[in-house]
Design an enzyme around this catalytic site. Structure first.
Site, mmCIF file in Angstrom:
data_model
loop_
_atom_site.group_PDB
_atom_site.id
_atom_site.type_symbol
_atom_site.label_atom_id
_atom_site.label_comp_id
_atom_site.label_asym_id
_atom_site.label_seq_id
_atom_site.Cartn_x
_atom_site.Cartn_y
_atom_site.Cartn_z
ATOM 1 N N GLU A 4 0.852 -1.198 0.000
ATOM 2 C CA GLU A 4 0.000 0.000 0.000
ATOM 3 C C GLU A 4 0.881 1.238 0.000
ATOM 4 O O GLU A 4 1.806 1.343 0.794
ATOM 5 C CB GLU A 4 -0.918 -0.036 1.239
ATOM 6 C CG GLU A 4 -1.631 1.263 1.561
ATOM 7 C CD GLU A 4 -2.533 1.813 0.444
ATOM 8 O OE1 GLU A 4 -3.292 1.055 -0.162
ATOM 9 O OE2 GLU A 4 -2.444 3.039 0.184
ATOM 10 N N TYR A 43 -27.730 9.465 3.991
ATOM 11 C CA TYR A 43 -28.053 8.255 4.757
ATOM 12 C C TYR A 43 -27.281 8.200 6.069
ATOM 13 O O TYR A 43 -26.249 8.862 6.216
ATOM 14 C CB TYR A 43 -27.824 6.984 3.918
ATOM 15 C CG TYR A 43 -26.456 6.770 3.307
ATOM 16 C CD1 TYR A 43 -25.385 6.263 4.041
ATOM 17 C CD2 TYR A 43 -26.233 7.057 1.963
ATOM 18 C CE1 TYR A 43 -24.149 6.039 3.453
ATOM 19 C CE2 TYR A 43 -24.994 6.841 1.369
ATOM 20 C CZ TYR A 43 -23.957 6.328 2.113
ATOM 21 O OH TYR A 43 -22.734 6.113 1.538
HETATM 22 C C1 LIG Z 1 -18.646 9.784 -3.989
HETATM 23 C C2 LIG Z 1 -18.567 8.296 -4.112
HETATM 24 C C3 LIG Z 1 -19.524 7.504 -3.476
HETATM 25 C C4 LIG Z 1 -19.464 6.101 -3.594
HETATM 26 N N1 LIG Z 1 -20.412 5.339 -2.959
HETATM 27 C C5 LIG Z 1 -20.373 3.979 -3.080
HETATM 28 C C6 LIG Z 1 -21.332 3.167 -2.391
HETATM 29 O O1 LIG Z 1 -22.195 3.666 -1.676
HETATM 30 N N2 LIG Z 1 -21.247 1.799 -2.543
HETATM 31 C C7 LIG Z 1 -20.278 1.208 -3.292
HETATM 32 O O2 LIG Z 1 -20.248 -0.034 -3.389
HETATM 33 N N3 LIG Z 1 -19.338 1.967 -3.932
HETATM 34 C C8 LIG Z 1 -19.357 3.326 -3.838
HETATM 35 N N4 LIG Z 1 -18.414 4.090 -4.463
HETATM 36 C C9 LIG Z 1 -17.352 3.425 -5.246
HETATM 37 C C10 LIG Z 1 -16.252 2.879 -4.345
HETATM 38 O O3 LIG Z 1 -15.794 3.851 -3.456
HETATM 39 C C11 LIG Z 1 -15.072 2.377 -5.171
HETATM 40 O O4 LIG Z 1 -15.549 1.641 -6.259
HETATM 41 C C12 LIG Z 1 -14.172 1.484 -4.291
HETATM 42 O O5 LIG Z 1 -13.566 2.257 -3.290
HETATM 43 C C13 LIG Z 1 -13.121 0.791 -5.143
HETATM 44 O O6 LIG Z 1 -12.308 0.013 -4.299
HETATM 45 P P1 LIG Z 1 -10.855 -0.443 -4.764
HETATM 46 O O7 LIG Z 1 -10.321 -1.252 -3.637
HETATM 47 O O8 LIG Z 1 -10.935 -1.013 -6.127
HETATM 48 O O9 LIG Z 1 -10.045 0.911 -4.929
HETATM 49 P P2 LIG Z 1 -9.672 2.025 -3.853
HETATM 50 O O10 LIG Z 1 -10.686 2.092 -2.780
HETATM 51 O O11 LIG Z 1 -9.428 3.269 -4.643
HETATM 52 O O12 LIG Z 1 -8.311 1.511 -3.211
HETATM 53 C C14 LIG Z 1 -7.100 1.553 -3.920
HETATM 54 C C15 LIG Z 1 -5.952 1.450 -2.928
HETATM 55 O O13 LIG Z 1 -4.741 1.327 -3.666
HETATM 56 C C16 LIG Z 1 -3.778 2.223 -3.148
HETATM 57 N N5 LIG Z 1 -2.854 2.564 -4.258
HETATM 58 C C17 LIG Z 1 -3.125 3.324 -5.336
HETATM 59 N N6 LIG Z 1 -2.058 3.402 -6.142
HETATM 60 C C18 LIG Z 1 -1.085 2.659 -5.563
HETATM 61 C C19 LIG Z 1 0.262 2.362 -5.915
HETATM 62 N N7 LIG Z 1 0.806 2.840 -7.042
HETATM 63 N N8 LIG Z 1 0.988 1.571 -5.083
HETATM 64 C C20 LIG Z 1 0.435 1.061 -3.932
HETATM 65 N N9 LIG Z 1 -0.826 1.335 -3.555
HETATM 66 C C21 LIG Z 1 -1.593 2.120 -4.357
HETATM 67 C C22 LIG Z 1 -4.597 3.413 -2.656
HETATM 68 O O14 LIG Z 1 -3.874 4.193 -1.706
HETATM 69 C C23 LIG Z 1 -5.809 2.690 -2.056
HETATM 70 O O15 LIG Z 1 -5.570 2.292 -0.723
HETATM 71 C C24 LIG Z 1 -18.430 5.489 -4.355
HETATM 72 C C25 LIG Z 1 -17.465 6.297 -4.959
HETATM 73 C C26 LIG Z 1 -17.526 7.682 -4.847
HETATM 74 C C27 LIG Z 1 -16.471 8.510 -5.498
#
Ligand SMILES: Cc1cc2nc3c(=O)[nH]c(=O)nc-3n(C[C@H](O)[C@H](O)[C@H](O)COP(=O)(O)OP(=O)(O)OC[C@H]3O[C@@H](n4cnc5c(N)ncnc54)[C@H](O)[C@@H]3O)c2cc1C
Length: 402
Positions: free
Chosen positions: A37, A220
Protein backbone atom coordinates in the site's frame (compact mmCIF):
# COMPACT_ATOMS: atom_id res chain seq x y z
CA UNK A 1 13.01 -25.06 -11.88
CA UNK A 2 9.76 -23.86 -10.30
CA UNK A 3 6.58 -24.58 -12.22
CA UNK A 4 5.44 -21.06 -13.10
CA UNK A 5 1.84 -22.06 -13.61
CA UNK A 6 1.44 -22.91 -9.90
CA UNK A 7 0.30 -20.15 -7.57
CA UNK A 8 1.47 -20.10 -3.97
CA UNK A 9 2.38 -16.47 -3.35
CA UNK A 10 0.30 -13.43 -4.31
CA UNK A 11 1.17 -9.74 -4.13
CA UNK A 12 -1.87 -7.47 -3.94
CA UNK A 13 -1.12 -3.85 -4.85
CA UNK A 14 -3.45 -1.55 -2.90
CA UNK A 15 -5.09 -1.92 0.52
CA UNK A 16 -8.48 -0.42 -0.36
CA UNK A 17 -11.73 -2.28 0.23
CA UNK A 18 -11.10 -4.49 -2.83
CA UNK A 19 -7.44 -5.26 -2.06
CA UNK A 20 -8.11 -6.13 1.60
CA UNK A 21 -11.09 -8.33 0.68
CA UNK A 22 -8.94 -10.17 -1.85
CA UNK A 23 -6.10 -10.53 0.68
CA UNK A 24 -8.39 -11.98 3.34
CA UNK A 25 -10.11 -14.35 0.89
CA UNK A 26 -6.71 -15.52 -0.46
CA UNK A 27 -5.30 -16.09 3.03
CA UNK A 28 -8.35 -18.15 3.93
CA UNK A 29 -7.68 -20.29 0.84
CA UNK A 30 -4.13 -20.92 2.06
CA UNK A 31 -2.12 -18.59 -0.23
CA UNK A 32 0.86 -16.54 0.99
CA UNK A 33 -0.18 -12.92 0.64
CA UNK A 34 1.64 -9.59 0.70
CA UNK A 35 -0.32 -6.35 0.35
CA UNK A 36 1.66 -3.33 -0.84
CA UNK A 37 0.00 0.00 0.00
CA UNK A 38 1.37 3.37 -1.00
CA UNK A 39 -0.05 5.23 2.03
CA UNK A 40 2.24 5.56 5.07
CA UNK A 41 -0.72 4.89 7.38
CA UNK A 42 -3.79 2.71 6.91
CA UNK A 43 -6.75 5.03 7.23
CA UNK A 44 -9.83 5.20 5.03
CA UNK A 45 -11.42 8.54 4.33
CA UNK A 46 -14.25 9.90 6.44
CA UNK A 47 -17.14 9.01 4.18
CA UNK A 48 -19.93 6.49 3.95
CA UNK A 49 -20.43 3.52 1.70
CA UNK A 50 -23.67 1.63 1.08
CA UNK A 51 -23.30 -2.13 0.80
CA UNK A 52 -26.12 -4.22 -0.58
CA UNK A 53 -26.65 -7.92 0.24
CA UNK A 54 -24.28 -9.12 -2.51
CA UNK A 55 -21.42 -7.35 -0.67
CA UNK A 56 -22.42 -8.02 2.95
CA UNK A 57 -22.61 -11.67 1.87
CA UNK A 58 -18.88 -11.44 1.01
CA UNK A 59 -18.11 -10.04 4.47
CA UNK A 60 -20.12 -12.78 6.11
CA UNK A 61 -18.33 -15.50 4.10
CA UNK A 62 -15.04 -13.99 5.29
CA UNK A 63 -16.06 -14.39 8.94
CA UNK A 64 -16.96 -10.73 9.47
CA UNK A 65 -20.64 -11.20 10.31
CA UNK A 66 -20.26 -9.59 13.70
CA UNK A 67 -18.62 -6.49 12.23
CA UNK A 68 -21.47 -6.17 9.73
CA UNK A 69 -24.05 -6.23 12.52
CA UNK A 70 -22.11 -3.96 14.86
CA UNK A 71 -20.82 -1.39 12.37
CA UNK A 72 -23.56 -1.18 9.76
CA UNK A 73 -26.69 0.96 9.89
CA UNK A 74 -29.63 -0.85 8.30
CA UNK A 75 -32.21 1.45 6.68
CA UNK A 76 -35.88 1.20 7.54
CA UNK A 77 -37.01 2.50 4.13
CA UNK A 78 -36.26 4.75 1.19
CA UNK A 79 -37.51 8.22 0.29
CA UNK A 80 -37.25 10.47 -2.72
CA UNK A 81 -37.45 14.21 -2.09
CA UNK A 82 -38.01 17.02 -4.56
CA UNK A 83 -35.11 19.43 -4.84
CA UNK A 84 -36.93 22.76 -4.34
CA UNK A 85 -40.22 21.97 -2.58
CA UNK A 86 -38.90 19.17 -0.35
CA UNK A 87 -42.00 17.08 -1.18
CA UNK A 88 -41.38 13.52 -0.05
CA UNK A 89 -42.34 10.21 -1.63
CA UNK A 90 -41.80 6.87 0.09
CA UNK A 91 -40.72 4.45 -2.62
CA UNK A 92 -40.45 0.64 -2.74
CA UNK A 93 -37.19 -0.46 -1.22
CA UNK A 94 -35.28 -3.71 -1.55
CA UNK A 95 -32.98 -2.70 1.31
CA UNK A 96 -35.40 -2.61 4.23
CA UNK A 97 -36.17 -6.35 4.15
CA UNK A 98 -32.85 -7.43 2.67
CA UNK A 99 -32.06 -9.96 5.42
CA UNK A 100 -35.28 -11.88 4.80
CA UNK A 101 -35.09 -11.63 1.02
CA UNK A 102 -31.37 -12.19 0.36
CA UNK A 103 -30.15 -13.65 3.64
CA UNK A 104 -27.83 -10.66 4.23
CA UNK A 105 -28.44 -7.04 5.16
CA UNK A 106 -28.23 -3.86 3.13
CA UNK A 107 -26.11 -1.62 5.38
CA UNK A 108 -24.57 1.82 5.45
CA UNK A 109 -20.98 1.85 6.76
CA UNK A 110 -18.41 4.43 7.68
CA UNK A 111 -15.59 3.52 5.31
CA UNK A 112 -13.02 3.67 8.09
CA UNK A 113 -14.97 1.08 10.13
CA UNK A 114 -15.23 -1.33 7.23
CA UNK A 115 -11.61 -0.84 6.29
CA UNK A 116 -10.47 -1.51 9.88
CA UNK A 117 -12.59 -4.69 10.10
CA UNK A 118 -11.04 -6.06 6.89
CA UNK A 119 -7.53 -5.01 7.90
CA UNK A 120 -7.89 -6.77 11.29
CA UNK A 121 -9.17 -9.87 9.51
CA UNK A 122 -6.04 -9.92 7.33
CA UNK A 123 -3.68 -9.23 10.23
CA UNK A 124 -5.26 -11.96 12.36
CA UNK A 125 -4.20 -14.52 9.75
CA UNK A 126 -0.91 -12.91 8.65
CA UNK A 127 0.28 -10.17 11.02
CA UNK A 128 2.88 -8.74 8.65
CA UNK A 129 1.05 -9.22 5.35
CA UNK A 130 0.25 -5.53 4.90
CA UNK A 131 3.25 -3.38 4.02
CA UNK A 132 2.77 0.40 4.12
CA UNK A 133 4.67 3.17 2.34
CA UNK A 134 5.18 0.85 -0.62
CA UNK A 135 4.24 2.73 -3.76
CA UNK A 136 4.20 0.56 -6.87
CA UNK A 137 5.71 2.29 -9.89
CA UNK A 138 5.53 -0.50 -12.44
CA UNK A 139 5.31 -4.25 -12.91
CA UNK A 140 8.24 -6.00 -14.59
CA UNK A 141 7.02 -8.86 -16.73
CA UNK A 142 10.32 -9.84 -18.32
CA UNK A 143 11.21 -12.73 -15.99
CA UNK A 144 9.47 -16.02 -15.23
CA UNK A 145 7.53 -14.40 -12.39
CA UNK A 146 6.05 -10.89 -12.26
CA UNK A 147 7.93 -8.34 -10.15
CA UNK A 148 6.40 -5.24 -8.58
CA UNK A 149 8.89 -2.38 -8.76
CA UNK A 150 8.47 0.06 -5.87
CA UNK A 151 9.33 3.77 -5.89
CA UNK A 152 12.07 2.97 -3.35
CA UNK A 153 13.71 0.72 -5.96
CA UNK A 154 12.81 -2.46 -4.07
CA UNK A 155 11.55 -5.31 -6.26
CA UNK A 156 8.86 -7.63 -4.88
CA UNK A 157 8.37 -10.91 -6.74
CA UNK A 158 5.42 -13.32 -6.53
CA UNK A 159 3.65 -16.05 -8.48
CA UNK A 160 0.76 -13.64 -9.13
CA UNK A 161 0.35 -9.85 -8.94
CA UNK A 162 -3.12 -8.41 -8.37
CA UNK A 163 -3.67 -4.74 -9.16
CA UNK A 164 -6.19 -3.46 -6.59
CA UNK A 165 -4.78 0.02 -6.86
CA UNK A 166 -7.91 1.95 -7.74
CA UNK A 167 -8.84 4.40 -10.48
CA UNK A 168 -5.28 5.60 -11.09
CA UNK A 169 -3.94 2.03 -11.21
CA UNK A 170 -0.34 1.61 -12.29
CA UNK A 171 -0.73 -2.20 -12.57
CA UNK A 172 -3.39 -1.60 -15.25
CA UNK A 173 -0.88 -0.10 -17.74
CA UNK A 174 0.59 -3.34 -19.20
CA UNK A 175 -2.94 -4.76 -19.55
CA UNK A 176 -4.94 -1.79 -20.84
CA UNK A 177 -2.20 0.24 -22.49
CA UNK A 178 -2.13 4.02 -22.21
CA UNK A 179 -5.89 4.63 -21.89
CA UNK A 180 -6.53 8.15 -20.72
CA UNK A 181 -9.50 8.94 -18.50
CA UNK A 182 -11.82 11.73 -19.64
CA UNK A 183 -13.89 14.00 -17.41
CA UNK A 184 -17.48 12.72 -17.20
CA UNK A 185 -18.96 16.20 -16.69
CA UNK A 186 -19.97 15.29 -13.12
CA UNK A 187 -18.45 15.93 -9.73
CA UNK A 188 -19.47 15.15 -6.16
CA UNK A 189 -19.50 16.99 -2.85
CA UNK A 190 -19.03 14.59 0.06
CA UNK A 191 -19.20 15.12 3.77
CA UNK A 192 -20.06 13.53 7.07
CA UNK A 193 -22.30 15.33 9.56
CA UNK A 194 -22.54 14.66 13.32
CA UNK A 195 -26.27 13.90 13.61
CA UNK A 196 -26.60 16.15 16.68
CA UNK A 197 -26.04 19.16 14.41
CA UNK A 198 -29.20 18.40 12.43
CA UNK A 199 -32.90 18.78 13.26
CA UNK A 200 -34.64 15.54 14.15
CA UNK A 201 -36.41 15.04 10.80
CA UNK A 202 -33.00 14.89 9.03
CA UNK A 203 -31.65 12.24 11.40
CA UNK A 204 -33.77 9.31 10.23
CA UNK A 205 -32.63 5.75 9.53
CA UNK A 206 -33.92 6.08 5.97
CA UNK A 207 -31.90 6.46 2.77
CA UNK A 208 -32.98 9.65 0.99
CA UNK A 209 -32.39 10.63 -2.65
CA UNK A 210 -32.99 14.30 -3.41
CA UNK A 211 -33.62 14.65 -7.14
CA UNK A 212 -33.47 17.75 -9.30
CA UNK A 213 -32.52 18.87 -12.78
CA UNK A 214 -28.77 18.44 -13.31
CA UNK A 215 -28.02 17.43 -9.72
CA UNK A 216 -28.94 15.01 -6.95
CA UNK A 217 -28.18 14.46 -3.29
CA UNK A 218 -27.92 11.18 -1.39
CA UNK A 219 -28.30 11.22 2.38
CA UNK A 220 -28.05 8.25 4.76
CA UNK A 221 -27.16 7.39 8.38
CA UNK A 222 -23.85 5.91 9.59
CA UNK A 223 -22.83 4.37 12.94
CA UNK A 224 -26.36 3.59 14.16
CA UNK A 225 -27.43 7.10 13.19
CA UNK A 226 -24.68 9.03 15.02
CA UNK A 227 -23.54 10.48 11.69
CA UNK A 228 -25.32 11.44 8.49
CA UNK A 229 -23.50 10.93 5.20
CA UNK A 230 -24.02 13.53 2.44
CA UNK A 231 -23.15 13.13 -1.23
CA UNK A 232 -24.20 15.88 -3.67
CA UNK A 233 -23.64 15.18 -7.37
CA UNK A 234 -23.39 18.14 -9.74
CA UNK A 235 -23.32 18.33 -13.54
CA UNK A 236 -20.73 20.95 -14.43
CA UNK A 237 -17.20 21.69 -15.53
CA UNK A 238 -16.02 23.30 -12.30
CA UNK A 239 -13.75 20.55 -10.97
CA UNK A 240 -11.59 17.85 -12.52
CA UNK A 241 -9.60 16.31 -9.64
CA UNK A 242 -10.38 12.68 -8.80
CA UNK A 243 -9.27 12.25 -5.19
CA UNK A 244 -10.70 11.28 -1.79
CA UNK A 245 -8.76 14.01 0.00
CA UNK A 246 -9.25 17.17 -2.11
CA UNK A 247 -11.33 19.74 -0.29
CA UNK A 248 -13.63 22.45 -1.59
CA UNK A 249 -15.27 25.24 0.38
CA UNK A 250 -18.60 25.61 2.14
CA UNK A 251 -19.35 28.68 0.00
CA UNK A 252 -18.79 26.78 -3.28
CA UNK A 253 -20.87 23.85 -2.09
CA UNK A 254 -23.76 26.14 -1.08
CA UNK A 255 -23.50 27.88 -4.44
CA UNK A 256 -23.84 24.58 -6.29
CA UNK A 257 -27.09 23.89 -4.42
CA UNK A 258 -28.50 27.41 -4.56
CA UNK A 259 -32.31 27.32 -4.73
CA UNK A 260 -32.44 23.79 -3.24
CA UNK A 261 -34.68 23.12 -0.28
CA UNK A 262 -33.69 24.49 3.13
CA UNK A 263 -33.06 20.93 4.43
CA UNK A 264 -30.29 20.49 1.84
CA UNK A 265 -28.77 23.87 2.78
CA UNK A 266 -28.93 22.87 6.48
CA UNK A 267 -27.03 19.65 5.79
CA UNK A 268 -24.39 21.44 3.71
CA UNK A 269 -23.80 23.98 6.47
CA UNK A 270 -23.42 21.18 9.06
CA UNK A 271 -20.80 19.18 7.10
CA UNK A 272 -17.44 19.15 8.88
CA UNK A 273 -15.18 19.03 5.81
CA UNK A 274 -16.45 19.58 2.26
CA UNK A 275 -14.64 17.09 0.02
CA UNK A 276 -14.89 17.36 -3.75
CA UNK A 277 -14.39 14.48 -6.23
CA UNK A 278 -14.53 14.72 -10.04
CA UNK A 279 -15.81 11.67 -11.89
CA UNK A 280 -13.55 10.58 -14.72
CA UNK A 281 -14.90 8.15 -17.30
CA UNK A 282 -13.05 5.07 -18.56
CA UNK A 283 -14.60 2.26 -20.57
CA UNK A 284 -14.78 -1.11 -18.76
CA UNK A 285 -11.94 -3.43 -19.81
CA UNK A 286 -12.86 -6.72 -21.48
CA UNK A 287 -9.49 -8.28 -20.63
CA UNK A 288 -8.18 -7.91 -17.08
CA UNK A 289 -5.04 -10.06 -17.13
CA UNK A 290 -1.72 -10.58 -18.82
CA UNK A 291 0.52 -13.51 -17.84
CA UNK A 292 0.48 -13.71 -14.05
CA UNK A 293 -0.89 -10.21 -13.49
CA UNK A 294 -4.55 -9.38 -13.04
CA UNK A 295 -6.79 -6.58 -11.81
CA UNK A 296 -9.79 -6.06 -9.57
CA UNK A 297 -12.11 -3.29 -8.46
CA UNK A 298 -11.75 0.26 -9.73
CA UNK A 299 -8.44 -0.66 -11.39
CA UNK A 300 -10.43 -2.83 -13.83
CA UNK A 301 -13.83 -1.14 -13.97
CA UNK A 302 -14.07 2.33 -12.42
CA UNK A 303 -17.66 3.44 -12.46
CA UNK A 304 -19.98 6.28 -11.58
CA UNK A 305 -21.42 5.50 -8.14
CA UNK A 306 -25.08 5.74 -9.26
CA UNK A 307 -25.91 2.13 -8.50
CA UNK A 308 -23.73 2.25 -5.34
CA UNK A 309 -21.87 -0.87 -6.48
CA UNK A 310 -18.20 0.16 -6.97
CA UNK A 311 -16.95 -1.12 -3.63
CA UNK A 312 -19.35 -4.07 -3.80
CA UNK A 313 -17.88 -5.08 -7.17
CA UNK A 314 -14.32 -4.74 -5.85
CA UNK A 315 -15.19 -7.01 -2.93
CA UNK A 316 -16.97 -9.53 -5.15
CA UNK A 317 -13.94 -9.55 -7.48
CA UNK A 318 -11.58 -10.28 -4.60
CA UNK A 319 -13.65 -13.17 -3.31
CA UNK A 320 -14.23 -14.75 -6.73
CA UNK A 321 -10.54 -14.37 -7.65
CA UNK A 322 -9.52 -16.30 -4.52
CA UNK A 323 -12.03 -19.04 -5.36
CA UNK A 324 -10.81 -19.30 -8.96
CA UNK A 325 -7.18 -19.53 -7.84
CA UNK A 326 -8.03 -22.18 -5.25
CA UNK A 327 -9.95 -24.18 -7.85
CA UNK A 328 -7.04 -24.09 -10.34
CA UNK A 329 -3.95 -23.84 -8.11
CA UNK A 330 -1.72 -25.48 -10.68
CA UNK A 331 -3.01 -23.66 -13.73
CA UNK A 332 -2.82 -19.92 -13.37
CA UNK A 333 -4.00 -19.26 -16.93
CA UNK A 334 -7.14 -21.31 -16.30
CA UNK A 335 -7.68 -19.61 -12.91
CA UNK A 336 -7.51 -16.13 -14.42
CA UNK A 337 -9.67 -17.12 -17.40
CA UNK A 338 -12.32 -18.49 -14.98
CA UNK A 339 -12.08 -15.36 -12.85
CA UNK A 340 -12.64 -13.06 -15.82
CA UNK A 341 -15.40 -15.26 -17.25
CA UNK A 342 -17.22 -14.98 -13.93
CA UNK A 343 -16.75 -11.24 -13.56
CA UNK A 344 -16.38 -9.22 -16.78
CA UNK A 345 -19.98 -9.37 -17.97
CA UNK A 346 -21.50 -8.47 -14.60
CA UNK A 347 -19.15 -5.60 -13.85
CA UNK A 348 -19.51 -4.15 -17.38
CA UNK A 349 -23.30 -4.24 -17.01
CA UNK A 350 -22.97 -2.39 -13.70
CA UNK A 351 -20.78 0.30 -15.29
CA UNK A 352 -23.40 0.76 -18.04
CA UNK A 353 -26.33 0.71 -15.55
CA UNK A 354 -24.59 3.35 -13.42
CA UNK A 355 -24.25 5.59 -16.49
CA UNK A 356 -27.95 5.12 -17.29
CA UNK A 357 -28.86 6.25 -13.79
CA UNK A 358 -27.33 9.69 -14.44
CA UNK A 359 -30.20 10.52 -16.81
CA UNK A 360 -32.69 8.95 -14.39
CA UNK A 361 -31.55 11.02 -11.39
CA UNK A 362 -31.03 14.28 -13.32
CA UNK A 363 -34.12 14.13 -15.54
CA UNK A 364 -35.28 17.63 -16.74
CA UNK A 365 -38.87 16.63 -15.78
CA UNK A 366 -37.79 17.01 -12.15
CA UNK A 367 -37.74 20.81 -12.37
CA UNK A 368 -41.37 21.11 -11.27
CA UNK A 369 -43.13 19.06 -8.67
CA UNK A 370 -45.83 17.65 -11.01
CA UNK A 371 -43.16 16.42 -13.42
CA UNK A 372 -41.37 14.89 -10.46
CA UNK A 373 -44.53 13.09 -9.29
CA UNK A 374 -44.94 11.60 -12.77
CA UNK A 375 -41.27 10.62 -12.82
CA UNK A 376 -41.55 8.85 -9.47
CA UNK A 377 -44.61 6.94 -10.69
CA UNK A 378 -42.78 5.86 -13.86
CA UNK A 379 -39.31 5.14 -12.50
CA UNK A 380 -39.86 4.04 -8.91
CA UNK A 381 -42.78 1.63 -9.33
CA UNK A 382 -42.12 -1.66 -7.50
CA UNK A 383 -41.50 -3.64 -10.73
CA UNK A 384 -39.03 -1.03 -12.07
CA UNK A 385 -37.10 -1.02 -8.79
CA UNK A 386 -36.96 -4.82 -8.84
CA UNK A 387 -35.69 -4.82 -12.46
CA UNK A 388 -32.95 -2.32 -11.64
CA UNK A 389 -31.69 -3.77 -8.36
CA UNK A 390 -32.68 -7.41 -7.84
CA UNK A 391 -29.97 -8.85 -10.15
CA UNK A 392 -27.38 -6.82 -8.25
CA UNK A 393 -28.40 -7.78 -4.74
CA UNK A 394 -29.11 -11.46 -5.42
CA UNK A 395 -25.62 -12.29 -6.74
CA UNK A 396 -23.87 -15.07 -4.79
CA UNK A 397 -20.07 -14.93 -4.89
CA UNK A 398 -19.79 -18.37 -3.35
CA UNK A 399 -22.01 -20.04 -5.97
CA UNK A 400 -20.89 -18.45 -9.25
CA UNK A 401 -19.06 -20.98 -11.44
CA UNK A 402 -15.25 -20.74 -11.45
C1 LIG B 1 -18.65 9.78 -3.99
C2 LIG B 1 -18.57 8.30 -4.11
C3 LIG B 1 -19.52 7.50 -3.48
C4 LIG B 1 -19.46 6.10 -3.59
N1 LIG B 1 -20.41 5.34 -2.96
C5 LIG B 1 -20.37 3.98 -3.08
C6 LIG B 1 -21.33 3.17 -2.39
O1 LIG B 1 -22.19 3.67 -1.68
N2 LIG B 1 -21.25 1.80 -2.54
C7 LIG B 1 -20.28 1.21 -3.29
O2 LIG B 1 -20.25 -0.03 -3.39
N3 LIG B 1 -19.34 1.97 -3.93
C8 LIG B 1 -19.36 3.33 -3.84
N4 LIG B 1 -18.41 4.09 -4.46
C9 LIG B 1 -17.35 3.42 -5.25
C10 LIG B 1 -16.25 2.88 -4.35
O3 LIG B 1 -15.79 3.85 -3.46
C11 LIG B 1 -15.07 2.38 -5.17
O4 LIG B 1 -15.55 1.64 -6.26
C12 LIG B 1 -14.17 1.48 -4.29
O5 LIG B 1 -13.57 2.26 -3.29
C13 LIG B 1 -13.12 0.79 -5.14
O6 LIG B 1 -12.31 0.01 -4.30
P1 LIG B 1 -10.86 -0.44 -4.76
O7 LIG B 1 -10.32 -1.25 -3.64
O8 LIG B 1 -10.93 -1.01 -6.13
O9 LIG B 1 -10.04 0.91 -4.93
P2 LIG B 1 -9.67 2.03 -3.85
O10 LIG B 1 -10.69 2.09 -2.78
O11 LIG B 1 -9.43 3.27 -4.64
O12 LIG B 1 -8.31 1.51 -3.21
C14 LIG B 1 -7.10 1.55 -3.92
C15 LIG B 1 -5.95 1.45 -2.93
O13 LIG B 1 -4.74 1.33 -3.67
C16 LIG B 1 -3.78 2.22 -3.15
N5 LIG B 1 -2.85 2.56 -4.26
C17 LIG B 1 -3.12 3.32 -5.34
N6 LIG B 1 -2.06 3.40 -6.14
C18 LIG B 1 -1.09 2.66 -5.56
C19 LIG B 1 0.26 2.36 -5.92
N7 LIG B 1 0.81 2.84 -7.04
N8 LIG B 1 0.99 1.57 -5.08
C20 LIG B 1 0.43 1.06 -3.93
N9 LIG B 1 -0.83 1.34 -3.55
C21 LIG B 1 -1.59 2.12 -4.36
C22 LIG B 1 -4.60 3.41 -2.66
O14 LIG B 1 -3.87 4.19 -1.71
C23 LIG B 1 -5.81 2.69 -2.06
O15 LIG B 1 -5.57 2.29 -0.72
C24 LIG B 1 -18.43 5.49 -4.36
C25 LIG B 1 -17.47 6.30 -4.96
C26 LIG B 1 -17.53 7.68 -4.85
C27 LIG B 1 -16.47 8.51 -5.50
Amino acid sequence: MKDISTVRSVVVVGAGLGGLTAALALLRQGFQVTVLEQAPMLAEVGAGVQLSANATRVLSLLGLNESVSELGAEPTGKMIRHWSTGRTWEVPDLAANSREKYGHPFSFFHRADLHTALMRGVQALAPSAIRLDCCCESVDLTGTRPVVVLRSGERVEADLVVGADGVHSCVRAPIAGPDKARFSGLYAWRGVIPAGRLPEHLRTMVGVNWVGPGRHVVQYPLRRGELINFVGIVEGQGWQVESWTQQGTLADCLKDFEGWHEDVQTMIRAIEVHYKWAFMARGPLQNWSTGAVTLLGDAAHPTLPFLAQGAAMAMEDGFVLARALAAHRDDIAQALASYEAARVQRTSAIVRGSNDNTARFHNPKLADVDGAAQYIEEQWAADKVRDRYEWLFDYRVDEVAV
